[in-house]
Design a protein around this motif. Structure first.
Motif, short mmCIF file in Angstrom:
data_model
loop_
_atom_site.label_atom_id
_atom_site.label_comp_id
_atom_site.label_asym_id
_atom_site.label_seq_id
_atom_site.Cartn_x
_atom_site.Cartn_y
_atom_site.Cartn_z
N GLN A 82 0.11 0.91 2.68
CA GLN A 82 -0.73 1.24 3.84
C GLN A 82 -1.95 0.33 3.89
O GLN A 82 -2.40 -0.07 4.97
CB GLN A 82 -1.15 2.70 3.81
CG GLN A 82 0.00 3.67 4.12
CD GLN A 82 -0.42 5.11 3.95
OE1 GLN A 82 -0.61 5.58 2.82
NE2 GLN A 82 -0.57 5.82 5.05
N LEU A 83 -2.48 -0.01 2.72
CA LEU A 83 -3.62 -0.94 2.68
C LEU A 83 -3.18 -2.34 3.07
O LEU A 83 -3.94 -3.07 3.72
CB LEU A 83 -4.24 -0.94 1.29
CG LEU A 83 -4.82 0.40 0.82
CD1 LEU A 83 -5.50 0.24 -0.53
CD2 LEU A 83 -5.81 0.97 1.84
N LEU A 84 -1.94 -2.72 2.71
CA LEU A 84 -1.41 -4.01 3.17
C LEU A 84 -1.33 -4.01 4.70
O LEU A 84 -1.68 -5.01 5.35
CB LEU A 84 -0.02 -4.26 2.58
CG LEU A 84 0.08 -4.50 1.07
CD1 LEU A 84 1.54 -4.64 0.65
CD2 LEU A 84 -0.70 -5.75 0.67
N GLY A 85 -0.90 -2.89 5.26
CA GLY A 85 -0.84 -2.77 6.72
C GLY A 85 -2.21 -2.87 7.35
O GLY A 85 -2.40 -3.52 8.38
N ALA A 388 3.69 -9.04 10.57
CA ALA A 388 3.63 -8.88 9.11
C ALA A 388 4.54 -7.71 8.75
O ALA A 388 4.28 -6.57 9.15
CB ALA A 388 2.20 -8.60 8.66
N VAL A 389 5.61 -7.98 8.03
CA VAL A 389 6.56 -6.94 7.65
C VAL A 389 6.07 -6.29 6.36
O VAL A 389 6.05 -6.91 5.30
CB VAL A 389 7.98 -7.50 7.46
CG1 VAL A 389 8.93 -6.39 7.02
CG2 VAL A 389 8.47 -8.14 8.75
N ILE A 390 5.66 -5.03 6.45
CA ILE A 390 5.10 -4.31 5.32
C ILE A 390 6.24 -3.57 4.60
O ILE A 390 6.99 -2.83 5.23
CB ILE A 390 4.04 -3.30 5.79
CG1 ILE A 390 3.00 -3.99 6.70
CG2 ILE A 390 3.37 -2.64 4.59
CD1 ILE A 390 2.24 -5.12 6.06
N PRO A 391 6.38 -3.75 3.30
CA PRO A 391 7.46 -3.06 2.58
C PRO A 391 7.23 -1.55 2.59
O PRO A 391 6.10 -1.07 2.72
CB PRO A 391 7.36 -3.63 1.16
CG PRO A 391 5.96 -4.13 1.03
CD PRO A 391 5.56 -4.60 2.41
N SER A 392 8.31 -0.80 2.42
CA SER A 392 8.22 0.66 2.36
C SER A 392 7.63 1.09 1.03
O SER A 392 7.81 0.42 0.01
CB SER A 392 9.60 1.30 2.54
OG SER A 392 10.15 0.95 3.80
#
Length: 766
Positions: A82-85, A388-392
């Protein structure tokens, strides 16, 4: 799901991403520093944390403080992903985050960060009023700890409430309400009447839906005008009862219809023997054609519903009522007449702006959605946005089955009901996505006949959407929905309280079934993504019929004459599987080309709007109107010496703004007529876009000249010696204004249909 199938899915995802997405490595590098701040921040009391929040100036501190505030306010500690997002949003990107990964909290951290970085005020743009209010109220305790004020706007908000909401650091508002507020602010005659501040930063929720699907939808501000009669309403009586194949013929694409000679003669006789193609019958001919389109092509419970005595349009991408939306060019009135309803006022268009052009007014734009990669090229083309593809946070263990393809609707529907019944008998929750309202209601009846109770979620009961979809994961629940099932609402296994979670997990989790492929892979992926949330077990499959409109329209020529199938109608043929996938890609390509074509026409209008807005802003916020008028009118300047300076300034400003607004409305109407007719010039081998520009540019140049001429004329005729009232100068503005969205013409322009036809020909050649 077998190993080969799982590998195939991962390989497909890998192929979607090369060179199209943002490198997350710089964001990952900040995570250890963010973690390192956690213990120190936890030792602070709330007041000290708020003080620390006001000092944050970089991504690391913003994310660290945001995480701590979320934990204290909601007992939710944002995951690293979530922080990456949030960092992706702070970098002005579109974050692709899977369903259930916590986009609402991610946006909260990002909104706080944008304010701290000096990018405020921040508007979080949602797809509807429900989400705007829900998310603002839900996240308000977090914002309060961060030292920020949050507000929200819905359709019911008063001007005073809107003004207060927009004064907040962060405002949650649906994109349409924000757009309507912008349009209304463009018509104020006093700066104090504005409700919005500057359009600084937009965080777009469901970014693919708003930035791509809704992009070309015009938002309209209309004013009351007096009309003697409604020719389209009257024409509806003339076409009622005409027969397909005898009086009119429907085109192969299902989007065009034309009178036969027999049908045309019948209409002309009803009108007293007129020649509809005579020069003096143009308006009547247009009205009759629009009425025929409504009668023959628009389907109740598919394209629209009738509720509370009015026609409500259905958004085909979401399967929901498209709030406050109208069809253009008399089509709305024609459908109302078809259904025996009173015509609603359309009014004169005072101003209009597309969703795409409105969002382009923000200095900073970022967004989030579960399905961005498929439209990555379009996001880059129209908004210069990267994905930006954020991993699950947890590995996706959902089982995604291959499509089950059937030769006909009846065999498909029979198998679909049986599949749902078998799952229901075990107690496994099932969510079924249908393509339209009529299909959802038909399936619900078929399930009831088979002894399977279901909750139906479609455009007819959208107010109950959140509560229905929240229970779709309950033990034994069967939910039948139009495709876009409850965006923004989590489906928790075991129901909203997760009371029976273990039992549902034991059964394999939520079972998502698509009753047909949509025109867009993204919509199918959104439906599929309702299962497998946060590492939950789940399963998805699509039941497809070769009679589905998507297949017949875009892949009819690609299908083998005799596909291999079982005795029960199940098709097992690689060529058929390819044809179905190909049909979806062709449909997406056609829609993209129509979007691109529409935007090409809009570009020049938006350039003109910006120039007009700049001129209006100078008139509104300075004394330039009075100075200009006194310079142009020497005699009036002499008279003005006896006039109070404030009265002179107010009168000059009001007169200049009135004529600017009037001529802009007239210019928009003229451009609409040019746009509607320009495709005819293509018949003369002229480029319609060039022809549109050739008409639009000089027309706009005349507008500025005419504004000045009319303003001077009114000023010279106005008596300023005994006070001043707008009525004396005959510059009375509309007594009532209202807003609506123009629904895409379901039939498209002639040029749109040409593009679609080319797409079908190309699909047939592959």
């Amino acid at each position: 799901m077998g190993v080969s199938q799982r590998l195939k899915g991962r390989f497909r995802k890998f192929l979607q991403r090369p060179g199209t997405t943002v490198d997350l490595a710089p964001f990952h590098k900040r995570l250890p520093a963010i973690d390192a701040r956690e213990e120190a921040l936890r030792d602070l009391d709330d007041e000290a944390l708020t003080a620390a929040a006001s000092e944050a100036k970089d991504f690391t501190e913003i994310c660290a403080v945001g995480r701590e505030a979320a934990w204290r306010a909601l007992e939710q500690r944002p995951y690293d992903v979530q922080l990456l997002g949030a960092m992706a949003l702070l970098s002005g990107k579109v974050a692709e985050m899977a369903t259930g990964e916590g986009k609402t909290l991610t946006a909260t951290v990002a909104a706080y960060g944008h304010v701290r970085l000096g990018h405020g005020p921040v508007h979080v743009l949602t797809v509807n009023d429900y989400l705007a209010r829900r998310d603002a109220e839900w996240m308000e305790p977090v914002f309060r700890l961060l030292g920020l004020k949050v507000g929200w706007v819905t359709e019911a908000s008063t001007p005073a409430e809107r003004r207060e909401a927009y004064l907040a650091d962060v405002t949650y508002v649906s994109v349409s309400e924000a757009g309507f507020d912008y349009l209304r602010d463009q018509l104020v005659t006093d700066v104090e009447d504005r409700v919005q501040r500057e359009l600084a930063t937009a965080i777009v929720d469901e970014a693919d839906s708003i930035l791509i699907d809704e992009a070309r939808v015009p938002m309209v501000l209309a004013g009351s005008v007096l009309t003697e009669s409604d020719p389209v309403h009257e024409a509806a009586d003339l076409v009622r009862g005409l027969r397909n194949g005898k009086d009119y013929e429907i085109g192969e694409d299902g989007r065009s219809v034309a009178f036969t000679d027999v049908g045309l003669k019948r209409i002309e006789e009803k009108l007293g023997g007129v020649d509809l193609y005579a020069d003096d019958q143009v308006e009547q001919l247009s009205a009759v054609n629009v009425a025929l389109h409504a009668e023959a092509l628009l389907r109740r419970d598919v394209d629209y519903i009738v509720r509370n005595g009015s026609v409500e349009l259905i958004d085909e991408m979401r399967g929901r009522v498209a709030q406050r939306r109208r069809w253009p060019d008399g089509l709305q009135s024609a459908v109302e007449a078809k259904e025996g309803l009173t015509a609603t006022a359309e009014g004169e268009v005072l101003d209009t702006i597309t969703v795409q052009a409105f969002i382009a007014l923000y200095k900073t734009v970022c967004g989030m959605t579960a399905t961005a990669v498929h439209v990555g090229e379009q996001l880059r083309e129209y908004f210069k946005l990267e994905v930006a593809v954020i991993p699950s946070n947890a590995e996706n263990i959902r089982e995604d089955d291959d499509d089950r393809i059937y030769s006909a609707h009846d065999t498909r529907d029979e198998a679909l009901v049986e599949e749902i019944k078998l799952a229901h008998e075990k107690g496994r929750p099932v969510l079924v996505g249908t393509l339209d309202v009529k299909a959802s209601e038909l399936l619900a009846k078929q399930l009831a006949a088979a002894g399977v109770p279901s909750n139906v979620l479609n455009a007819k009961n959208d107010a109950e959407e959140a509560s229905i979809i929240a229970e779709a994961g309950a033990l034994g629940a069967v939910t039948v929905s139009t495709q876009m099932a409850g965006r923004g609402v989590d489906i928790r296994l075991g129901g909203s309280d997760e009371a029976e979670r273990d039992a549902v997990v034991e059964l394999g989790g939520l079972y998502v079934i698509g009753a047909g492929r949509h025109d867009s892979r993204r919509v199918d992926d959104q439906l599929r993504g309702r299962a497998g949330r946060q590492g939950d077990p789940g399963r998805s499959v699509f039941f497809v019929s070769l009679e589905d409109e998507l297949v017949t329209r875009h892949a009819g020529d690609a299908l083998p004459r005799s596909p291999r199938m079982d005795i029960d109608g199940v098709v097992h043929d690689d060529q058929v599987e390819y044809a179905v996938e190909h049909a979806q890609r062709v449909a997406e390509g056609v829609n993209h080309e129509i979007h691109r074509n529409t935007w090409r026409y809009s570009v020049v209008i938006e350039q003109q709007r910006i120039a007009m807005a700049e001129r209006r802003e100078r008139l509104l916020t300075s004394e330039i109107a009075a100075i200009m008028l006194l310079e142009r009118s020497p005699e009036k300047a002499e008279e003005a010496k006896e006039t109070d300076a404030d009265v002179l300034s107010e009168a000059a400003r009001a007169i200049a703004l009135y004529h600017l607004d009037r001529l802009w409305a007239e210019h928009l109407a003229e451009l609409n007529e040019v746009r509607e007719g320009v495709h005819l010039r293509a018949l003369g081998k002229l480029d319609p876009l060039d022809e549109f520009h050739r008409a639009a540019v000089p027309a706009f140049q005349k507008v500025f000249t005419e504004i000045e001429a009319r303003t001077i004329a009114t000023f010279e005729e106005t008596d300023l010696t005994d006070g001043w009232e707008p009525e004396r100068s005959e510059i009375v503005r509309p007594t009532a204004t209202w807003t609506y969205l123009v629904h895409d013409n379901p039939f498209g322009s002639e040029l749109d249909r040409l593009i679609a036809a080319v797409g079908r020909r190309l699909s047939g050649g592959n």
